[in-house]
Write a protein that holds these residues in place. Structure first.
Motif, PDB file in Angstrom:
ATOM      1  N   LEU A 143      -3.324   7.135  15.604  1.00 42.97           N
ATOM      2  CA  LEU A 143      -2.562   7.947  16.544  1.00 42.97           C
ATOM      3  C   LEU A 143      -1.458   8.668  15.774  1.00 42.97           C
ATOM      4  O   LEU A 143      -0.564   8.031  15.211  1.00 42.97           O
ATOM      5  CB  LEU A 143      -1.955   7.071  17.636  1.00 42.97           C
ATOM      6  N   PHE A 144      -1.524   9.993  15.730  1.00 40.97           N
ATOM      7  CA  PHE A 144      -0.507  10.804  15.072  1.00 40.97           C
ATOM      8  C   PHE A 144       0.553  11.185  16.107  1.00 40.97           C
ATOM      9  O   PHE A 144       0.241  11.761  17.153  1.00 40.97           O
ATOM     10  CB  PHE A 144      -1.122  12.073  14.481  1.00 40.97           C
ATOM     11  N   LEU A 145       1.805  10.878  15.801  1.00 36.83           N
ATOM     12  CA  LEU A 145       2.913  11.148  16.707  1.00 36.83           C
ATOM     13  C   LEU A 145       3.956  12.005  16.011  1.00 36.83           C
ATOM     14  O   LEU A 145       4.487  11.624  14.956  1.00 36.83           O
ATOM     15  CB  LEU A 145       3.565   9.836  17.174  1.00 36.83           C
ATOM     16  N   ARG A 146       4.266  13.139  16.600  1.00 35.69           N
ATOM     17  CA  ARG A 146       5.310  13.991  16.041  1.00 35.69           C
ATOM     18  C   ARG A 146       6.689  13.403  16.333  1.00 35.69           C
ATOM     19  O   ARG A 146       6.906  12.787  17.369  1.00 35.69           O
ATOM     20  CB  ARG A 146       5.231  15.398  16.656  1.00 35.69           C
ATOM     21  N   VAL A 147       7.599  13.646  15.405  1.00 31.69           N
ATOM     22  CA  VAL A 147       9.001  13.255  15.589  1.00 31.69           C
ATOM     23  C   VAL A 147       9.837  14.528  15.551  1.00 31.69           C
ATOM     24  O   VAL A 147       9.693  15.354  14.641  1.00 31.69           O
ATOM     25  CB  VAL A 147       9.466  12.277  14.490  1.00 31.69           C
ATOM     26  N   HIS A 148      10.697  14.675  16.529  1.00 30.60           N
ATOM     27  CA  HIS A 148      11.513  15.888  16.619  1.00 30.60           C
ATOM     28  C   HIS A 148      12.513  15.944  15.471  1.00 30.60           C
ATOM     29  O   HIS A 148      13.108  14.926  15.095  1.00 30.60           O
ATOM     30  CB  HIS A 148      12.245  15.917  17.963  1.00 30.60           C
ATOM     31  N   GLU A 149      12.709  17.133  14.937  1.00 30.47           N
ATOM     32  CA  GLU A 149      13.616  17.309  13.791  1.00 30.47           C
ATOM     33  C   GLU A 149      15.032  16.833  14.113  1.00 30.47           C
ATOM     34  O   GLU A 149      15.696  16.199  13.281  1.00 30.47           O
ATOM     35  CB  GLU A 149      13.639  18.787  13.393  1.00 30.47           C
ATOM     36  N   ARG A 150      15.493  17.095  15.317  1.00 31.02           N
ATOM     37  CA  ARG A 150      16.854  16.694  15.680  1.00 31.02           C
ATOM     38  C   ARG A 150      16.987  15.178  15.770  1.00 31.02           C
ATOM     39  O   ARG A 150      18.063  14.633  15.514  1.00 31.02           O
ATOM     40  CB  ARG A 150      17.263  17.349  16.998  1.00 31.02           C
ATOM     41  N   LEU A 181       6.074  14.118  10.285  1.00 32.82           N
ATOM     42  CA  LEU A 181       7.359  14.746  10.010  1.00 32.82           C
ATOM     43  C   LEU A 181       7.248  16.264  10.076  1.00 32.82           C
ATOM     44  O   LEU A 181       6.262  16.839   9.609  1.00 32.82           O
ATOM     45  CB  LEU A 181       7.867  14.323   8.635  1.00 32.82           C
ATOM     46  N   PRO A 182       8.262  16.934  10.634  1.00 30.76           N
ATOM     47  CA  PRO A 182       8.222  18.395  10.767  1.00 30.76           C
ATOM     48  C   PRO A 182       8.429  19.093   9.425  1.00 30.76           C
ATOM     49  O   PRO A 182       8.932  18.490   8.467  1.00 30.76           O
ATOM     50  CB  PRO A 182       9.377  18.676  11.730  1.00 30.76           C
TER      51      PRO A 182
END
Length: 290
Positions: A143-150, A181-182
């Motif tokens: 499961l790939f989960l994005r993390v917000h830059e902020r 990671l963004p």
């Protein structure tokens, strides 16, 4: 050598897989998630959804295919009725939607949260929701989960500790989750190295989105990423697919070409021995054959 996560002993003590309703029930005892996660209704009955203020969000998933498995030499359109014609699934990318199915291209709640601590809460809430919907269906792969830059900037240290603790309280395995990671984080080599080691320390895998093709040259000396992602259209436009594949192979880091939107892009990528692909094209075809 990478240090073993502090929770290593706990990673081996996972229960019989829980269903989505059972996981939502377990989340109800969490001091924050209990206020925001619940079972959906209507088209989303049987799923976990999340509410924050007057915003209601749900999960969707974009498959990531290993197209080398079947060594596809034919074009995408040569087998329109074959559901597995892309290859085997490496896993899925979680995509946050409004609960009514509206894509976040139309309205992204993350863009309307001015306070960083509120954004951290919303980001954590959405990742917990995606994890419950993924594991609760006993889906295979990663499961790939994005993390917000902020969020990355707001949390000062121990990135991954909170999420790992939540997952293990649900009996879920962090090693099947890839924290994505963004590009802005990947562009800063020292920060990238710190983030990668921190998330891996807590049991996660880590993927980095390249802001440009040249950035792949700096991902090995400061951070040993588990995956690298590159925009397919950009790489094809700049004739960088072949050198990217070659360099990633030397690094022994799997390279995923994402945002594949057309059959023409897919056919071109196959000519360069690309292994992993992701994008809206595959969601469309997956829905057609569902």
């Amino acid at each position: 050598m990478r240090r073993a996560p502090r929770h290593q002993s706990a990673l081996h003590v996972f229960m019989i897989p829980l269903t989505i309703p059972e996981l939502v029930e377990r989340a109800s005892t969490h001091p924050f998630l209990g206020e925001h996660l619940r079972m959906g209704t209507g088209p989303r009955s049987g799923e976990a959804i999340a509410t924050y203020g007057d915003v209601e969000i749900g999960s969707s998933y974009e498959p990531i295919f290993d197209i080398s498995v079947h060594a596809l030499a034919q074009s995408l359109s040569s087998s329109p009725d074959s559901a597995d014609r892309f290859g085997d699934e490496l896993g899925v990318q979680a995509v946050t939607q409004l609960a009514d199915g509206t894509p976040l291209d139309a309205f992204d709640p993350f863009d309307h949260v001015p306070d960083d601590q509120q954004l951290v809460a919303l980001d954590r809430m959405s990742r917990a929701m995606h994890s419950i919907n993924f594991f609760g269906r006993q889906r295979h792969g990663l499961l790939f989960l994005r993390v917000h830059e902020r969020l990355l900037k707001s949390v000062r240290y121990d990135h991954g500790r909170h999420f790992s603790t939540v997952l293990m309280s649900f009996g879920l395995n962090p090693s099947r989750i890839v924290i994505e990671l963004p590009p802005a984080a990947v562009a800063h080599r020292t920060f990238l190295g710190y983030l990668t080691k921190s998330y891996q320390h807590y049991g996660f895998k880590v993927a980095g989105n390249l802001p440009n093709a040249g950035q792949i040259l700096s991902v090995s000396d400061m951070a040993r990423l588990d995956f690298v992602k590159m925009d397919a259209a950009s790489a094809l436009r700049d004739s960088m697919v072949k050198p990217l594949v070659s360099y990633a192979n030397r690094l022994k880091i799997p390279l995923i070409f994402n945002r594949v939107a057309t059959e023409a892009q897919f056919d071109l990528l196959q000519q360069y021995d690309v292994r992993f692909v992701q994008g809206p094209l595959f969601v469309v075809h997956e829905n057609r054959t569902a």
